[in-house]
Design a protein around this motif. Structure first.
Motif, PDB file in Angstrom:
ATOM      1  N   ARG A 229      80.623   0.687  87.679  1.00 47.02           N
ATOM      2  CA  ARG A 229      81.132   1.594  88.713  1.00 47.02           C
ATOM      3  C   ARG A 229      82.449   2.223  88.271  1.00 47.02           C
ATOM      4  O   ARG A 229      82.761   3.352  88.639  1.00 47.02           O
ATOM      5  CB  ARG A 229      81.392   0.820  90.016  1.00 47.02           C
ATOM      6  N   SER A 240      76.079   5.387  87.391  1.00 50.52           N
ATOM      7  CA  SER A 240      75.285   6.426  88.060  1.00 50.52           C
ATOM      8  C   SER A 240      74.112   6.875  87.199  1.00 50.52           C
ATOM      9  O   SER A 240      73.259   7.620  87.659  1.00 50.52           O
ATOM     10  CB  SER A 240      76.169   7.627  88.410  1.00 50.52           C
ATOM     11  N   GLN A 242      70.586   6.457  85.381  1.00 46.68           N
ATOM     12  CA  GLN A 242      69.411   5.620  85.653  1.00 46.68           C
ATOM     13  C   GLN A 242      69.126   4.627  84.531  1.00 46.68           C
ATOM     14  O   GLN A 242      68.650   3.524  84.784  1.00 46.68           O
ATOM     15  CB  GLN A 242      68.193   6.502  85.904  1.00 46.68           C
ATOM     16  N   GLN A 245      71.233   1.837  85.524  1.00 42.76           N
ATOM     17  CA  GLN A 245      70.785   1.276  86.808  1.00 42.76           C
ATOM     18  C   GLN A 245      69.524   0.429  86.637  1.00 42.76           C
ATOM     19  O   GLN A 245      69.389  -0.628  87.250  1.00 42.76           O
ATOM     20  CB  GLN A 245      70.495   2.406  87.804  1.00 42.76           C
TER      21      GLN A 245
ATOM     22  N   THR B 386      65.467   2.207  90.760  1.00 44.96           N
ATOM     23  CA  THR B 386      66.546   3.036  91.294  1.00 44.96           C
ATOM     24  C   THR B 386      66.913   2.577  92.710  1.00 44.96           C
ATOM     25  O   THR B 386      68.094   2.499  93.054  1.00 44.96           O
ATOM     26  CB  THR B 386      66.123   4.522  91.277  1.00 44.96           C
ATOM     27  N   GLN B 390      70.659   1.163  93.583  1.00 43.07           N
ATOM     28  CA  GLN B 390      71.533   1.901  94.497  1.00 43.07           C
ATOM     29  C   GLN B 390      71.696   1.195  95.837  1.00 43.07           C
ATOM     30  O   GLN B 390      72.794   1.148  96.385  1.00 43.07           O
ATOM     31  CB  GLN B 390      70.999   3.326  94.697  1.00 43.07           C
ATOM     32  N   ARG B 391      70.612   0.633  96.352  1.00 39.46           N
ATOM     33  CA  ARG B 391      70.689   0.081  97.708  1.00 39.46           C
ATOM     34  C   ARG B 391      71.050  -1.381  97.746  1.00 39.46           C
ATOM     35  O   ARG B 391      71.605  -1.864  98.734  1.00 39.46           O
ATOM     36  CB  ARG B 391      69.373   0.331  98.442  1.00 39.46           C
ATOM     37  N   GLY B 394      74.465  -1.422  94.952  1.00 36.18           N
ATOM     38  CA  GLY B 394      75.514  -0.465  95.312  1.00 36.18           C
ATOM     39  C   GLY B 394      76.010   0.370  94.141  1.00 36.18           C
ATOM     40  O   GLY B 394      77.175   0.771  94.108  1.00 36.18           O
ATOM     41  N   MET B 395      75.131   0.624  93.179  1.00 32.14           N
ATOM     42  CA  MET B 395      75.549   1.466  92.050  1.00 32.14           C
ATOM     43  C   MET B 395      75.576   2.925  92.509  1.00 32.14           C
ATOM     44  O   MET B 395      74.834   3.314  93.407  1.00 32.14           O
ATOM     45  CB  MET B 395      74.620   1.241  90.861  1.00 32.14           C
ATOM     46  N   PRO B 396      76.457   3.734  91.911  1.00 31.21           N
ATOM     47  CA  PRO B 396      76.653   5.097  92.429  1.00 31.21           C
ATOM     48  C   PRO B 396      75.435   5.992  92.245  1.00 31.21           C
ATOM     49  O   PRO B 396      74.697   5.852  91.269  1.00 31.21           O
ATOM     50  CB  PRO B 396      77.838   5.625  91.608  1.00 31.21           C
ATOM     51  N   ARG B 397      75.210   6.884  93.220  1.00 30.71           N
ATOM     52  CA  ARG B 397      74.111   7.839  93.132  1.00 30.71           C
ATOM     53  C   ARG B 397      74.451   8.961  92.180  1.00 30.71           C
ATOM     54  O   ARG B 397      75.597   9.313  92.026  1.00 30.71           O
ATOM     55  CB  ARG B 397      73.825   8.438  94.522  1.00 30.71           C
TER      56      ARG B 397
END
Lengths: 352, 397
Positions: A229, A240, A242, A245, B386, B390-391, B394-397
């Motif tokens: 982050r 941010s 993918q 992520q 994804t 994200q949900r 809590g990683m940034p969009r």
């Protein structure tokens, strides 16, 4: 069927987190900060009831459940705690199974007698009766400040003399000691330990290792996600992207699935017959060993170059994972035993 | 924490086990294993009804709608026992059931849930479109409010969005990957009712009776030669205003709510299916019918470990469903775990057959291909990752 933690269990976990931090390698500090836990740490941990968590109440123990132990072990892994709690529990389990006297057990619970479990040098079994040529077949694990080793050979439990710590160790947070071939004056302790009790001892040990792995995995992922982050590249936080992520998401799946396996294994140690408890523990250990390494390595990848620096805790976590994996058998060892249990023995004989 | 059954759960399990062991001997399973798509569908329909009549469908749905009125963990017991007995899986009614139960009107619940939970009325789902897969919210099937023909002389076929008191929707568009459309009584349909607002906010959910004029069902021949899926062509399909589920514009919310249940492996019977496959492979090795060297035995054990952990994880998720939780994200975690287990398992099952798979492997090909579909349908593996990142993290969009 109700697979949720009680309020008391949550409180125990947060107490354990505070106590783990007393001998922890804190985030932001490097492996140079790994220190021999101060003697008073043992007293605090003993007074909180954690040293004797598994021991019977008449011996000054807390009579806690295996699930309690797993929740504490998870925090030990999470905080990279150096205090040798798991080793103390395993040694205590062996003594209880041999019906050792309450006076000895109460010394363990109070921290005045520090003990470490003895393992075969293969690290896959407690039994040291198969000897290698020319070197001690045994080591004592998690043996910082231990006075004696506790050896479980066949059905016999005995106290043995310990030597110095091994110097070249992968795990920076736990000590492995040489074991001297001589028994202590006390020699054999208690009565013979039956096969069922031996399986329960092994199941408990595998479960606590799996819980330790769970804690290390969680902390590794949390640290990596927090970093993703904050760290910006290409004008955006790397978290941010993918590609990053998706690494983290798979790691999260591994962590949560491991938790389900660990909780069941811990419950099974107390509630199921020996063979079923051992199968549950091998399942958890196999899953945690495979996924623990994966998650620790994912976290290193997300931290990028930082993970390679001596100051980073990322490699300290990975080192602990690599050691935990080997202890009492990696996933491959567990798979072989699980095959024997679920399909039937093929070629290899079943050992303790 | 307790992984063992309380008295009610134990009684349920004992009764179910006895019931299921009787069913294993029936021919239901062999029609499934060796038949055509139509045979499989017929066998499955028969099995679903048998299961429903015995009270084993919708066990966690309210009694008043034909459910079992029990806690969600009974779904886990059901999946464990059916898997252990080696029966066919339980029917995937959870996701559609929860759309109706949690968003439907009192009339819809009363009329539709008993048929769904008794498996007398089968349902299909009209979400995906040729141009809207992972980006489902971009779908273009339109549901337009119109006057009924008798009130709007001569202009009946023309969409008119300015009608102040509409009593009908006109639906036009195409849906794809609809399973079981040919033998379904209803389709739960996601369509765009308002193209002027953001793509997620302009969608609404409808109950579409499959005998409505204007629906053309065309089978899709799948990779294994079967015809389990179809494409729906909707041309001037008329729906009454009360076919709407929830409010206009609530379609996306309902779809996401459903996916939480569709992604949950317990709701879809996947866990039981894996249990059946793995138990049979173990039996075939034990009996000497299949040879497994040490490496293959270890790989099968790895798949078994995955299956057991999935089973435990599902039971835990269902326990947590009784308290506050983010069901949609939990569903994504479960779906990702299911995908891993499914694909690991089918790699080893195929390799276990060895040359037999190539020379005589039709039986194992379909489950293998399904394991590849596992990471695509209900939201791809990439979409799920994804969502989790994200949900949950809590990683940034």
């Amino acid at each position: 069927v109700d697979i949720r933690l009680t309020e008391e269990q949550r409180q125990l976990a947060s107490l354990a987190a505070e106590l783990a931090a007393l001998s922890s390698l804190q985030q932001g500090h490097g492996p140079d900060d790994v220190r021999e836990p101060a003697a008073e740490v043992a007293t605090v941990i003993a007074e909180a009831g954690l040293l004797g968590l598994r021991l019977p109440e008449q011996a000054g123990g807390a009579g806690g459940s295996s699930l309690d132990a797993a929740l504490v072990a998870e925090q030990w892994g999470r905080h990279l705690a150096c205090f040798p709690l798991l080793g103390t529990w395993w040694a205590g389990d062996m003594l209880v199974a041999a019906h050792a006297g309450d006076d000895l057990l109460s010394q363990v619970a109070s921290g005045s007698m520090r003990l470490a479990p003895v393992l075969h040098r293969s690290l896959t079994t407690f039994d040291t009766s198969t000897t290698d040529v020319g070197r001690s077949a045994a080591v004592a694990w998690d043996g910082a400040q231990a006075l004696h080793g506790v050896r479980l050979d066949g059905s016999e439990v005995s106290l043995v003399e310990l030597g110095p710590a091994l110097s070249a160790v992968v795990d920076l947070t736990r000590e492995v000691r040489e074991v001297r071939p001589t028994r202590t004056a006390a020699g054999q302790t208690g009565t013979a330990v039956g096969a069922g009790a031996r399986a329960h001892i092994l199941a408990f040990a595998l479960t606590t290792l799996s819980a330790d792995l769970l804690g290390v995995m969680e902390a590794a992922l949390d640290e990596a996600v927090a970093y993703s982050r904050a760290r910006e590249q290409f004008g955006a936080p790397i978290g941010s992207f993918q590609a990053v992520q998706h690494l983290a998401a798979e790691a999260h799946v591994s962590v949560e699935a491991t938790r389900s396996a660990v909780w069941f294994a811990a419950w099974a140690v107390d509630e199921l017959p020996a063979d079923e408890a051992l199968l549950a523990a091998r399942t958890a250990k196999a899953f945690a060993s495979a996924n623990g390494r994966e998650v620790a390595e994912t976290a290193m990848q997300m931290l990028g170059g930082l993970s390679q620096a001596w100051e980073s805790t990322a490699h300290v976590r990975t080192r602990r994972v690599l050691a935990d994996r080997q202890m009492l058998g990696t996933e491959d060892e567990q798979y072989a035993r699980i095959s024997d249990a679920t399909i039937g023995t093929a070629t290899r004989p079943e050992e303790g | 924490m307790d992984f063992s059954d309380d008295p009610e759960q134990a009684a349920f399990r004992t009764q179910l086990r006895a019931w299921a062991s009787d069913r294993t001997a029936t021919s239901v399973g062999s029609a499934w294993d060796s038949g055509s798509s139509a045979d499989r569908a017929a066998a499955l329909t028969l099995w679903f009804r048998e299961l429903a009549e015995a009270g084993y469908v919708g066990v966690s749905f309210p009694n008043e709608y034909g459910g079992g009125g029990r806690s969600p963990v009974f779904e886990a017991i059901l999946n464990e026992e059916l898997g252990a007995a080696g029966t066919l899986p339980s029917p995937p009614v959870g996701h559609i059931g929860h759309a109706i139960l949690d968003y439907g009107s009192a009339r819809q619940k009363g009329e539709l849930l008993p048929g769904l939970l008794s498996c007398r009325e089968l349902w299909c789902q009209g979400f995906s479109e040729p141009g809207a897969g992972s980006d489902l919210a971009s779908l273009t099937t339109r549901a337009v409010q119109v006057r009924p023909p008798r009130d709007a002389e001569g202009a009946s076929a023309q969409p008119d969005e300015r009608v102040s008191n509409p009593v009908e929707y006109r639906v036009d568009g195409r849906k794809i990957w609809t399973s079981g459309a040919s033998w379904s009584r209803y389709c739960l349909l996601l369509a765009r009712t308002d193209p002027t607002v953001g793509k997620h906010r302009g969608l609404s959910m409808f109950v579409l009776p499959m005998d409505t004029p204007g629906i053309d069902v065309r089978p899709i021949t799948m990779a294994d030669g079967g015809q389990d899926f179809t494409e729906l062509f909707l041309d001037d399909v008329r729906l009454p205003a009360d076919a709407l589920v929830g409010r206009p514009g609530q379609g996306w919310e309902i779809a996401m709510h459903m996916l939480a249940y569709e992604r949950g492996p317990a709701d879809m019977g996947w866990v039981g299916r894996f249990g059946r496959s793995i138990t049979r492979a173990q039996e075939r090795i034990r009996s000497g019918e299949l040879q497994a060297d040490a490496v293959t035995r270890n790989r099968l054990a790895r798949a078994w470990v995955g299956y057991r952990v999935l089973q435990l994880h599902v039971a835990r998720s269902l326990s947590e469903r009784e308290g506050p939780h983010d069901s949609s994200a939990a569903g994504s975690v479960a779906k990702l775990l299911t995908t891993r287990v499914d694909q690991t398992l089918h790699h080893v099952l195929v390799d276990l057959l060895g040359a037999g798979f190539v020379l005589d492997g039709a039986e194992e090909l379909t489950p293998y291909l399904w394991s590849r579909a596992q990471s695509v349908f209900g939201g791809t593996q990439q979409i799920q990752r994804t969502v989790v990142a994200q949900r949950v993290l809590g990683m940034p969009r």
